[in-house]
Design a protein around this motif. Sequence first.
Motif, PDB file in Angstrom:
ATOM      1  N   LEU D 289       0.846  -1.204   0.000  1.00 29.20           N
ATOM      2  CA  LEU D 289       0.000   0.000   0.000  1.00 29.20           C
ATOM      3  C   LEU D 289       0.877   1.248   0.000  1.00 29.20           C
ATOM      4  O   LEU D 289       1.918   1.281   0.664  1.00 29.20           O
ATOM      5  N   ASP D 290       0.423   2.251  -0.746  1.00 31.96           N
ATOM      6  CA  ASP D 290       1.169   3.506  -0.768  1.00 31.96           C
ATOM      7  C   ASP D 290       0.793   4.326   0.457  1.00 31.96           C
ATOM      8  O   ASP D 290      -0.261   4.949   0.517  1.00 31.96           O
ATOM      9  N   ASP D 500     -14.308 -10.784  14.456  1.00 36.15           N
ATOM     10  CA  ASP D 500     -13.600 -11.997  14.117  1.00 36.15           C
ATOM     11  C   ASP D 500     -12.168 -11.647  13.758  1.00 36.15           C
ATOM     12  O   ASP D 500     -11.880 -11.107  12.685  1.00 36.15           O
ATOM     13  N   ILE D 501     -11.255 -11.958  14.684  1.00 36.27           N
ATOM     14  CA  ILE D 501      -9.857 -11.604  14.450  1.00 36.27           C
ATOM     15  C   ILE D 501      -9.334 -12.313  13.196  1.00 36.27           C
ATOM     16  O   ILE D 501      -8.532 -11.784  12.446  1.00 36.27           O
ATOM     17  N   GLY D 502      -9.867 -13.519  12.944  1.00 34.11           N
ATOM     18  CA  GLY D 502      -9.500 -14.243  11.735  1.00 34.11           C
ATOM     19  C   GLY D 502      -9.759 -13.395  10.502  1.00 34.11           C
ATOM     20  O   GLY D 502      -8.899 -13.233   9.636  1.00 34.11           O
ATOM     21  N   VAL D 503     -10.959 -12.851  10.459  1.00 37.04           N
ATOM     22  CA  VAL D 503     -11.324 -12.020   9.313  1.00 37.04           C
ATOM     23  C   VAL D 503     -10.390 -10.821   9.214  1.00 37.04           C
ATOM     24  O   VAL D 503      -9.916 -10.461   8.142  1.00 37.04           O
ATOM     25  N   ILE D 504     -10.120 -10.221  10.358  1.00 40.80           N
ATOM     26  CA  ILE D 504      -9.235  -9.058  10.377  1.00 40.80           C
ATOM     27  C   ILE D 504      -7.868  -9.424   9.794  1.00 40.80           C
ATOM     28  O   ILE D 504      -7.332  -8.724   8.930  1.00 40.80           O
ATOM     29  N   ARG D 505      -7.378 -10.505  10.274  1.00 40.37           N
ATOM     30  CA  ARG D 505      -6.071 -10.920   9.830  1.00 40.37           C
ATOM     31  C   ARG D 505      -6.079 -11.209   8.323  1.00 40.37           C
ATOM     32  O   ARG D 505      -5.183 -10.869   7.596  1.00 40.37           O
ATOM     33  N   TYR D 506      -7.146 -11.846   7.876  1.00 40.08           N
ATOM     34  CA  TYR D 506      -7.268 -12.274   6.500  1.00 40.08           C
ATOM     35  C   TYR D 506      -7.339 -11.079   5.566  1.00 40.08           C
ATOM     36  O   TYR D 506      -6.792 -11.074   4.484  1.00 40.08           O
ATOM     37  N   MET D 507      -7.947 -10.062   6.027  1.00 41.99           N
ATOM     38  CA  MET D 507      -8.442  -9.023   5.130  1.00 41.99           C
ATOM     39  C   MET D 507      -7.765  -7.675   5.316  1.00 41.99           C
ATOM     40  O   MET D 507      -7.556  -6.944   4.364  1.00 41.99           O
ATOM     41  N   ASP D 509      -5.387  -4.336   6.338  1.00 39.16           N
ATOM     42  CA  ASP D 509      -4.029  -3.837   6.329  1.00 39.16           C
ATOM     43  C   ASP D 509      -3.668  -3.317   7.708  1.00 39.16           C
ATOM     44  O   ASP D 509      -2.639  -3.627   8.265  1.00 39.16           O
ATOM     45  N   ARG D 510      -4.556  -2.485   8.211  1.00 36.69           N
ATOM     46  CA  ARG D 510      -4.319  -1.954   9.544  1.00 36.69           C
ATOM     47  C   ARG D 510      -5.518  -2.293  10.399  1.00 36.69           C
ATOM     48  O   ARG D 510      -6.584  -2.598   9.895  1.00 36.69           O
ATOM     49  N   GLY D 523      -2.713   0.069  14.407  1.00 34.14           N
ATOM     50  CA  GLY D 523      -1.434  -0.338  13.838  1.00 34.14           C
ATOM     51  C   GLY D 523      -1.621  -1.370  12.750  1.00 34.14           C
ATOM     52  O   GLY D 523      -2.745  -1.695  12.374  1.00 34.14           O
ATOM     53  N   ASP D 524      -0.522  -1.864  12.264  1.00 29.89           N
ATOM     54  CA  ASP D 524      -0.531  -2.882  11.235  1.00 29.89           C
ATOM     55  C   ASP D 524      -1.295  -4.103  11.742  1.00 29.89           C
ATOM     56  O   ASP D 524      -1.121  -4.522  12.888  1.00 29.89           O
ATOM     57  N   ALA D 525      -2.119  -4.677  10.880  1.00 32.63           N
ATOM     58  CA  ALA D 525      -2.951  -5.791  11.327  1.00 32.63           C
ATOM     59  C   ALA D 525      -2.084  -6.912  11.885  1.00 32.63           C
ATOM     60  O   ALA D 525      -2.334  -7.440  12.975  1.00 32.63           O
ATOM     61  N   GLU D 526      -1.097  -7.216  11.119  1.00 34.32           N
ATOM     62  CA  GLU D 526      -0.210  -8.308  11.498  1.00 34.32           C
ATOM     63  C   GLU D 526       0.355  -8.072  12.900  1.00 34.32           C
ATOM     64  O   GLU D 526       0.305  -8.923  13.779  1.00 34.32           O
ATOM     65  N   LYS D 527       0.800  -6.835  13.068  1.00 35.13           N
ATOM     66  CA  LYS D 527       1.492  -6.505  14.299  1.00 35.13           C
ATOM     67  C   LYS D 527       0.525  -6.501  15.490  1.00 35.13           C
ATOM     68  O   LYS D 527       0.814  -7.102  16.535  1.00 35.13           O
TER      69      LYS D 527
END
Lengths: 613, 373, 328, 573
Positions: D289-290, D500-507, D509-510, D523-527
């Motif tokens: 993402l820009d 649903d954290i699963g959905v968040i993670r799947y989908m 960016d932040r 913050g960053d979803a992953e993080k």
Amino acid sequence: APGGEAPALAQLVKDGKLPPLAERLPKKPMVVTPFENVGTYGGSLRRGLRGSSDHNGILRMVGNQSLVRWNLEFTAVQPNLAERWEVSDDATQFTFHLIEGVRWSDGHPFTADDIVFAIEDCVKNTELYSATPAQLAVAGKPVTVEKIDDYTVKFTFAAANALYLENLATPLGQHPTLFPKHYCSQFLPKYNPNIEADVKKAGVTSWTELFRSRCGDIEIPSRWGNVDKPTLDPWVVKEPYAGGATRVVMTRNPYFWQVDTAGNQLPYIDEINFGISQDVESLMLNVISGKIDIQERHISVLANKPTLSKNMEKGDYRLLTLVPSASQQCQIYFNITHKDPAMRKMFADKSFRQALSIGINRQELIDIVYFGQSEPYQAGPRPTHPWYNEKYARQFTEFDADKAGAMLDEAGYKKGGDGFRLRHDGQKVFFSIDVIPTLYPDLVDALELVKAHWAQIGIDMKVNTIERALYYTRGDDNAHDAAVWPGPGGLDPMLDPRDFFAFHPQGSRYAIPWTLWYTSNGARGEEPPESQKKRMKLFDEARSTADLDKRGAIMKQIFDIAAEEFETVGLCLAVGGFGIIRNNLRNVPEKEPDSWSWPNPGPAMPQQFTFTS
Amino acid sequence: MADITVTNIPPDRAAVASQWQLIWWAFRRHRLAMVALVVTVMMYIVALVPGFFAINDPNLQNARATFHPPQKLHLIDTENGFSFGPHYYPMKLTRDPETLAAIFKEDTTKRVDVQFFGRGYEYSVFGLFKTNIHLIASPDKTTPLLLFGADRLGRDVFSRTVQGSQISLSIGLVGVFFSLMLGIVLGGISGYYGGRIDFFLQRVIDFVLSLPTIPIWLAMAAALPQDWPATLQYMMITIILSLTGWAQLARVVRGRFLSLRTEEFVAAARLDGVRERRIIFRHMLPSFASHIIASITLAVPAMILAETSLSFLGLGLQPPTISWGVLLREAQNIRSIATAPWLFMPGCAVVVAVMALNLLGDGLRDAADPYNK
Amino acid sequence: MLVFIAKRFLWMIPSLFAVSFLAFVLIQLPPGDYVTTYIATLAASNEIVDQNTAAQLRERFGLGDPMLIQYFKWMWGILSRGDFGISFEWQQPVSDLIWERMALTLVLALSTLIATWAIALPIGVYSAVRKYSIGDYFFTAFTFFGLAVPSFLLALVLMYVAAVEFGQDVGGLFSPEYENAPWSFAKMVDLFSHLWLPVIILAVSSTASLIRVMRANMLDELPKPYVTTARAKGLSEFRLLMKYPLMIALNPFISTIAWLLPNLISGSVVVAIVLNLPTAAPLLLQALMAQDMYLAGAFVLLICALTLIGSLISDILLALVDPRIRLE
Amino acid sequence: MTDIVSLAGKPLLQVKNLTVEFPLRTGVFCAVNDLSFSIEPGKTLCVVGESGSGKSVTARSILQIVDVPGRIAAGSIVLNDRHGGSTDLTSLNPRGRQIRAIRGRDIAMIFQEPMSSLSPIHTVGNQIVEALRLHTRMSKAEARAEAISLLKQVEIPFPEKALDRYAFQYSGGMRQRAMIAMALACKPQLLIADEPTTALDVTTQAEILDLIARLQKANGMAVLFITHDMGVVAQIADDVLVMHNGVAKEYGPVEQIFHAPKDDYTRMLIGSVLKLEQKAEIRLARAPLDRTAAPILELRNLSMNFGELKALDDVSISLLPGETLGIVGESGSGKTTMGRSIMRLLDPTAGEILYRRAGGEVIDLATAKGQTLAAARRELRMVFQDPFGSLNPRMTVSQIIGEPLLVNGVAKGRALDERVCHLMEQVGLDPRARERYPHAFSGGQRQRIGIARAITLNPRVIVADEATSALDVSVRSQVLDLLMRLQDELGLAYIFISHDIGVIRYMCDRVGVMYKGQLVEIGDAEKVCRTPEHAYTQALISAIPRPDPRDRDHSGRFRYVAPDSLKNGSSQR
Ligand SMILES: Nc1ncnc2c1ncn2[C@@H]1O[C@H](COP(=O)(O)OP(=O)(O)OP(=O)(O)O)[C@@H](O)[C@H]1O
Ligand SMILES: Nc1ncnc2c1ncn2[C@@H]1O[C@H](COP(=O)(O)OP(=O)(O)OP(=O)(O)O)[C@@H](O)[C@H]1O
Ligand SMILES: [Mg+2]
Ligand SMILES: [Mg+2]
């Protein structure tokens, strides 16, 4: 031998609450011959009023105690409160001798003072009566009343007033005996310096209002709205006729001044109970179910006859026949003085009116609308009246559509493309006839037929059904094309000659502006043509002619002229109404005139009506 | 998505069904409503060309038929031999000389055969052309066929009832339509926006509602130009009446809209970019359709009857105009109840009309109801 | 809420002025005035009133003034002294005439209202819940009858039957012995024993339409999920209906409270005339016909006030029943 | 069809060969076909399956409250109650006294759509008290006290006050919990829970599941649990019933279903769960993402108060073009309020909502009016949390989906119809059902209708409020993929509100984390998912159920208690 009195009154005398009969009655009380038999005391007579402005329904029953009264046949005037009178030869002075010892319903003596008071202080009071009632003024000047002695009064008119005695016998002649001085004087500033305070206390705005609400007048509801006002009537108000009332109850006057041939004080009947119905149908119901003792008012339309006849047994009553005093059942007044010159020209065209008259199939109309109970008729006194004028009554009543068409053709009303005729200016002949359906439903039916008949001779007419106030407004504004109304003057041609010439500002609907000219002595309105002026003069002459034959001769001239002019188109002779009398009510004539001047059943003397058990 | 196990309509056709089609299909299944629809349509056909269905001239007065009781239509003639075909026997009139009551007796010696598409009085169709062909006609002009009897002037009650349908079934609708439109629009606006607009409109509605109707009628009856034809005058009166009638509907609509506007689907519509007018009419109003349909089907008979009340008061339509209201008004008396009950036949027409319209309304309501199967 | 009510009360004042003024104008809109009708009555019995007299009469009644002045004079009388003016026809203060009639009208109207609602609501609910059952068809038939028969015809027929077949006296609201008696318990009893017939007649058509409307509204609410929720709780069908869908289906009815009273008053005029009821309507009609201005005006003013109060009550109830409206 | 033998002892409820039909205009539709299962006291039967497979209809059939025109065509449902009696529920009159006594007392039900299932005009307390008083002999005061305690148990803050509020004043999750409280009120023998936790954040969900488990233990309550969350299934189920197209695909103990699935469909389902554990493939394929681009939407110090309550408290956040921003947070923390504020369905109390239009022009949505607002709304779309309420019950689905196209003049007539069909197919709905009204769909189907409506106008920003909560995992991933494809095509930006954290993670960016109206972490979803900073986020992550029945250990889970609410407990709500 001293006669009897009602048991209830006898009881009061015994209790000392009422003076004995002899003190209540005049020395020579007026003796009334009962119609059938001497009656018995008691009972309450039930009769119906319609709605809140049926005060005349009460007047007709109880309020006829004038100086004189009509005989039962409606042909002659008889003594009443005046036991005799003298009339000067020029018919300007009338001297009345009152029955001595008559008392008001509160026991106060009735004397010449009361009459003088009533006329001089009340009727001639311009604050109370801005214009003196027509009966009491001749040539624009009011009458003068003088007291000769306690029981003699003299009425002096500015000019001859030959009809005065007859007028006096009509309801409108009741003024002289209407206002008891000892009671009503308290409402006049002249006699009551504190009138302002009383006005305020009563919560009204002026003394005239107070006077009217306490002492009433001949034809207003408040005449029957005050239980305190003494009267000379056989019954006095017990439950008044007020705005919210659902009934009016009148109870016997203990001082009533008439006795029967056995010397019994009248009236026989204790009480009169007027139920107020808002709607005629509920009145009809009451009649059918036997809850009314005598009734002709409001139910007397011919159409009710089969129903009422059918229920005679159930309601335990017999029928009463009314002899109509009117002349015409349905008089058509074309507006000869129409504002629109083209219309005016058409209506003023005598041959146009004649053609239209013979274009009506009167017999069919009579068969359908009036059950065959009438005959074709134009105008004028009824056939039984000595002044009956054959030509005036019957001309142009023979139905002949072809001849009517030919007459119209000749008069220049040619048929247009759609089969309807055209006026001289090329416009289609079209006019509307005003009629009040709520007042005279039969006239609407009749006009419907006339419309069909006229359509056949190429005349287009509209039956304009309108509301009463509008009917009058249109008349006052001279805005109507034509109108219908029952034509009066069948038995009493002198009293309302509206059809004979332009006499009545609301009634002579073929020429309202001419009537204004006549009533205002030329000050207003429109000057009528010679033939009208001639009739007006003749009528004024007749009015001041005391001699009945001479008067008749003059009137016949009027009828001749009117017949010649053919101003109104009549349909058929006024149809007699009918009424009911409960079988246990006796001393009631079963045939009586039906007229405002002979305010039935009053002149038949309800005070001598009696119940058999 | 599960399979549809039984299919009786091809899926293709089902797929393109518009909502109107859906409603129509649902409506068609409602048997009573279908009957009502047919009756209503027939009534309106009669109202369009009443002349064709009338037997006698409704305005023709007949001296020999006053209070003529209804005539029986026979199919089988046993009096004069034996034969078939619709016919009737003229009635003989005698009059009780005392009470003036008419006595009618069937005269079975004479027999009149009824004609179909026969000739009778002349009438005009839509004001375009004139004809004298009638559905039912009687060849005997002197003793007419009086199916519903005759009134006090000997006029044919059946033909009058038929003729009266024209005004009764049309003019009332105009008034109903007007009040419906005004009521929904103003009530909708008031309820949809709420707040100050609502407050203002409600004061207007209060104002209109508190205007007493009787003086309005009286004033109106007097203020309308007298030279207008009676029907036009009456139409104006109904319209003006509906000008006050709308206020009632408006209040009801508004009350409902006040609750509805908080619904999520209204918010969703707003987000869809739907304009306010469409939100009010297309999105919110259907939720209220049952009430409105009920109101309309109630308002029409009310209008027909209001006319009777008005003419009772000497307002409204007056004879010679013929409407059911006028006919009923003419029958409103003890005389008719006691001696000529057939004069109430127009009342039966009203009952039928009311019934048909209401059942129609019920059917429509059900058809438009998504929860209905 | 209190602020709201106070505000509405304040608003009633200008509304009353506006309505009463318009009514005043309306009353005078028909051609002519009281004097014209008075002359008309006299003319019907052949007395002549010439134009001079008429003018003087008009002056006496204050009819000569411009309408605006008449209106303000009248209003001023009411506001300053509680004086509603004088009835021309009766020559009596208007306030003597209207109160008892108004009270009886209210009794009749309220009884009718209660009867109507008490009959119509349960039947409407029943018809909706048991849609297309025998009962529903029965009531439907009844309502059609009620809708199609003009109430005054019904009145007439009932009166005829009662009077002719049973010899019963059915007109009016009181037996003769109580008619002019002062108010007492016995008179009340007598009143209520007479009240049923007019109440039935007046209630028939409104009951019928109410049933239809109620049925339609209930049918809309019944399938809503919250009804199912309540059902899943094990609520009895009756309590469930009363508590949930009915409350929402009532919304349109509550809105109608605003004009119920004036409607009953105007709507009953013909029936009141036929049945001879001593209520306001016939007197009002008579006053209007006779152009008895102040009498009619006072009635109209009262009716207006009733409507405004009714509309306030209905708004309050609306908010009470539905929190979504209240908590906006 | 697997035939089932009773697993142990006498079952509480035994459903045999149940068939439920809906006669439709186009034919008879069989929603449940020859279904059999049984539940034992104290046990939990989880029903999973594709959206629209007949789960809710089955549940409703038990209580005899299938919507008209549905009818139970065949089968029996036998309830063996505490006292040894047994009744076939299908033989009871649905309006009769007998079934009424069972409803609520013996069998209670939590409806799938709590948002519409509560009466709009009665307070929540009133409805709970009613349930209590109906089946117990409590006095009013007792019932009220009990209701308060119930609300407390389902974690509704300030239950005394909450009791007297109306459903529309509750957040989605709160309504759902109110429903739960109502169902639990009379301690039923059988609880039917139709997706009872879809609107709940994982921490609250965990508490609710605990509560149910406690009741199961204490009263021997059996539970019929319908859910899409395989994690939940793994945690609580004893037995699992897998449904597809109205028939049972598989029925057996939870271990077997998870670890030895026999049916293909079941396998596919489990597979989808695993798929959602990772980041979406589509996203992996994307260019990064820009982050320097100007934000398309920016909230600045946004606040929204409902009376005293601060539903949004000084929230600032920005959304980049093409970005997916997840919003997670406790139920009632103001997520929906934020979404609705952005759409201006609510008028924010303070703050700015800056929206950058395609031309670069910036509008403050918080104050925009009329034309400007309307134009912006075309580009901003929303999926409502309450699918039922947001669909007009009197419009057919095709009308609902077509409405935005129609009113914005995009398509008409046939073209419109085709677009509608296409959209429905995209979200996995059968276009043949487009003439049906919304009430004739299942919960998940309705949710997809909402999504289809949101994507019609080719918007630039979509606010999706719990848009996939009612979807089964396979459909869910399908829909999410669709959304991401659209994102690629149109450069869409999403604000994705989800539990649903699963959905968040799947989908996403932040991701932003909300707590009591405030944005506590972003913050960053992953993080955020892996190393959350804020204590609340940590608690949240710790409460995620694992989709593995062997991993039922709750020891790692902990709750977050806000320090300030400990100090002054009166602050909010
Ligand atoms: N009233 C109705 N009319 C017609 N069909 C209906 C009706 N109610 C439900 N259906 C259909 O029945 C099927 C099963 O619905 P149900 O609500 O049981 O699904 P579900 O398994 O609960 O799905 P979800 O997980 O999406 O809630 C669906 O395909 C739905 O379209
Ligand atoms: N119309 C309203 N009136 C009063 N309070 C409201 C209203 N709408 C929401 N609230 C309150 O605002 C708070 C936030 O609600 P919101 O719907 O935004 O929560 P949420 O984060 O979406 O929760 P959930 O996940 O449960 O849907 C809740 O406490 C709720 O009770
Ligand atoms: Mg479901
Ligand atoms: Mg939410």
